[in-house]
Scaffold this motif. Sequence first.
Motif: not given
Length: 449
Positions: A402-413, A418-422
């Motif tokens: 949701d572009p109105l909730k940047p925290q969601d996008e930050r958490d996904r990044i 982390k899953r990519a091992g950096g």
Amino acid sequence: MPPVKILIIEDDITFGTILRKWFEKNGYSPHLVTRAADARAVFEKESFQLVLSDLRLPDGDGIMLLAWIKEQRPETPVIMMTGYAEVQGAVNAMKLGALDYLEKPINPALLEEKINAALAAPPAPRPAEPVKEYKAQEKEGVSGIVYGESPASLRMHEHISLVAPTNLTVLICGESGTGKEYAARLIHEGSPRRGERFIAVDCGSLSAELAPSELFGHVKGSFTSAVNDKTGVFEEADGGTVFLDEIGNLPYEVQVQLLRALQEKTIRRVGSATDKKVDVRIIAATNENLSAAVGRGRFREDLYYRLNEFTLTMPSLRERKEDIMVFAGHFLAEANRELGKDIRGFSRQAAAILTGHHWSGNLRELRNSIRRAVLFADGSEITPENLPVFEQPEGGLPDAVDPLKPQDERDRIIAAIKRAGGNKSKAAKMLGVDRKTLYNKIHQYDIDL
């Protein structure tokens, strides 16, 4: 002090009117509706100190409505009304957040006692992150079938209810993973054949050599490995329903035998010289365009028209986004039982990701994603870190964020890195963006990894 506002949801107009008059007489301000849809509409516009709801409603299940109410305003107390035979359903409703229940016919003294107790109880705390929890609505004889509430789902179930009592042959069309076999079972359970067998056959697994024997049976000695007589699917399902999944994969030469079975209601075992009458209803399913297959000579035109007496189209999950969390809640409960977990729901961020994903694999992909998330979850709810990092369609980070909730996008990044091992290149690929876009996002959100 203004009178206490109470929402009454009762489809029996006579009984509902009696309740409304009782509340008015006792100084309350009642509002009576007869359908779940009307209850949602008025609940969104007005505030109520109490909800009194029937367990069964003409356009849905009271438990589903309870889940919706608790999602919107968890602090509002709800009392369920139920008949004696449905007490277990009311008990289940209490597990999902109902404060209490009343058995019909309702005793006025007991009603007053429970109303006073509900109004005196401290309001339930509103969680910082609402937990969405849904129960599957089940028909008798059909376990684990979820009924969506989107227009596409309602239309589909209307068509199922329309064709089920007939003996028409049904062709179910839809993408892979949309639940075509579930729809076929619903049709069977809604038909006069419900007490007989329902047999599903995956036509894609049938070779030209084995298909006649599997479908119609064989007699001993009819071919090298026929050491005993074999009863085919059509005989086993006599009186019931045969579901032919992915009918487009049925070998062309077997299509002739199937057409004969449909037209003449007889089958002949491989190696036999006699016919046998069978009474089965055929429901077929496909995820391809059979009309185009006819044009290419892969599928018999006469069989296509014989199967296509009634077409039922299964909507993709993208066409019924309103149902995503309903299905997710059902799969969550299913995974809890299977994995011995007790995950209660989904965080707001996780729900945003689920409802925004394009779900090319439909219900099957959603089910697998929820099972995986439950396996990895170690808290009381599913969070973005528990979800797989979905491959996204072209266009960068999609409507899952949701572009109105940047925290969601930050958490996904952060989760992807982390899953990519950096490895930033790998993380960018997981997120469906290029490396430059990812670095810009990392700078934008001041992510320090």
